[in-house]
Design a protein around this motif. Sequence first.
Motif, mmCIF file in Angstrom:
data_model
loop_
_atom_site.group_PDB
_atom_site.id
_atom_site.type_symbol
_atom_site.label_atom_id
_atom_site.label_comp_id
_atom_site.label_asym_id
_atom_site.label_seq_id
_atom_site.Cartn_x
_atom_site.Cartn_y
_atom_site.Cartn_z
ATOM 1 N N UNK A 89 29.157 -28.825 32.666
ATOM 2 C CA UNK A 89 27.748 -28.479 32.419
ATOM 3 C C UNK A 89 27.627 -27.201 31.603
ATOM 4 N N UNK A 90 28.420 -26.190 31.933
ATOM 5 C CA UNK A 90 28.360 -24.939 31.176
ATOM 6 C C UNK A 90 28.827 -25.147 29.731
ATOM 7 N N UNK A 91 29.850 -25.953 29.556
ATOM 8 C CA UNK A 91 30.319 -26.270 28.203
ATOM 9 C C UNK A 91 29.203 -26.950 27.406
ATOM 10 N N UNK A 136 19.530 -27.688 36.802
ATOM 11 C CA UNK A 136 18.830 -28.710 37.595
ATOM 12 C C UNK A 136 19.352 -30.103 37.262
ATOM 13 N N UNK A 137 19.545 -30.396 35.986
ATOM 14 C CA UNK A 137 20.075 -31.709 35.610
ATOM 15 C C UNK A 137 21.487 -31.899 36.145
ATOM 16 N N UNK A 138 22.274 -30.830 36.196
ATOM 17 C CA UNK A 138 23.621 -30.912 36.764
ATOM 18 C C UNK A 138 23.557 -31.225 38.251
ATOM 19 N N UNK A 172 12.701 -33.406 36.502
ATOM 20 C CA UNK A 172 13.816 -33.817 35.647
ATOM 21 C C UNK A 172 13.343 -34.061 34.218
ATOM 22 N N UNK A 173 12.137 -34.612 34.072
ATOM 23 C CA UNK A 173 11.586 -34.844 32.738
ATOM 24 C C UNK A 173 11.321 -33.521 32.031
ATOM 25 N N UNK A 174 10.766 -32.559 32.773
ATOM 26 C CA UNK A 174 10.539 -31.232 32.197
ATOM 27 C C UNK A 174 11.856 -30.605 31.742
ATOM 28 N N UNK A 175 12.896 -30.722 32.571
ATOM 29 C CA UNK A 175 14.201 -30.180 32.201
ATOM 30 C C UNK A 175 14.739 -30.866 30.949
#
Length: 509
Positions: free
Chosen positions: A109-111, A133-135, A490-493
């Motif tokens: 995720x950080x990558x 949040x997505x992670x 999740x949509x906002x993210x």
Amino acid sequence: MLSNPLARAPRWAAALVLLVAGALQTLTFSPWEWWWLGPLSVALILSVTLFQTGRQLFLSGWLTGLGLFASGVTWIYVSISEHGNTSIPVAVLLMTLFVAGLALVHGIAFWGWGKLAKESPVRRLILFPAVWVLTDWIRGWLLTGFPWLYLGTAHVDGPLAGWAPLAGVHAITLIITGTGAALYGLYSLVRSRRYAPAAILGVCTLALWLAGPALNRFPWTEVSNKPLTFATMQGNIPQQIKWDPDFLRDQLMVYLGLTEEDWDRDIILWPETAIPITQDEAGPIIEHIRSKLGEESVLISGIPWYTYSTNREDYTYHNSILAIGDEGGGVYHKQKLVPFGEYVPLEQWLRGIIGFFDLPMSSFSPGPKYQDPLIAGEARLMPAICYEVAYPDFVAMNARRGNLLVTISNDGWFGDSIGPHQHLQMARMRALETGRYMLRGTNNGVTAVIDNKGQIRGDIPQFEREVLTGELRTVSGNTPFMLTGSWPVLTLAAILVVFVRERVIPKNR
């Protein structure tokens, strides 16, 4: 111009900061509940990672995840070593592999965060909460999911609790991580004497936190005026004898004895697999229970279920709940199974290698979706067995079909660790998100009754053989989170990822 306070720190110091930052998040959860450490942890992570390259970001994400999971899921060792018939070296190895594997999710995720944001530190600050949040969501879905240690869960007693029934635990996590990014931004803005944008950023962030207590006063659901009486029994059966047939009668006598004074309660709850034999073998005990129950009473108990599965075209086992009584009934089969505890991935290769892969009752099959609630008079109880209560959207979706929540568990697998405390905290968050009372029955704690605000109204301490009695209430109506689930957050993210990635913010900033 954003600054990096750890720009000149040696690599070992930066690595230590990331490990500590990850571990600080564990302290936000039960039994410590220091929720205020959440934004501080995020700000520390950003102080190391904001200007790193892609390869450095992968290692930093992995170290952050390592700090979080190595401190937060140590209870895995108890399950593997003490109850999995596994030697200490092998148990340590398996736990290490589990923690290191989970941490890889944060590394990737950080990558990806670095790839999306490129070199812009402003873009990185905006994207970080969305990526986090997505992670979390991916981690709760991938390979049946591990929805544990969501930062938002810590706020069941925190100032952001009011956001839970509106938008769910992921929304609270978004605010926490966004606050951490804002703290870093405020530090840089004030240091560069850009006071006006610092004030705007501070006010906007503070508004989200002040909205939490206000939202918590809003009555999203309506509580019935008619109370239901309940009794839930905590048998404190040692895990070592749980599946030993020589102790079957003793276990049943424990629960029958604990129930002796409460057969006339509206709802009687026994914990997960309190009846440790399948329903086709348990006919006599079920009939005995039925004969003892009051006219309007319903007893709910965990029980293994052996039946023909049309999906597998064979007979299969389920981890189930059975409701018994003239004024109700029903059966629920667990859907979210625990890997290795209730089923063994790659079973044909792993069975027999070590004791942990041959735990008792580790051949369950998941139950069907959209099962009916259990009925107890006017109460429609939507159940969650053990691990299932960790899934926010799963519980919210099911809660729409019921007016009361019930969850049973056997946290004896985790011994005297932090696992049962974290488990109870997640159950409380589910009650808060759905605006429903929840009755929680466990083998050895923590057994509790939780109100529609996620607050404990009565409990039994761990490792005690006791009965909890009292009143609870059914609830009508749905919270906004029950109707939408996590999709708005999740949509906002996802929108933030798409539009910030597309250089809405210029690259040279």
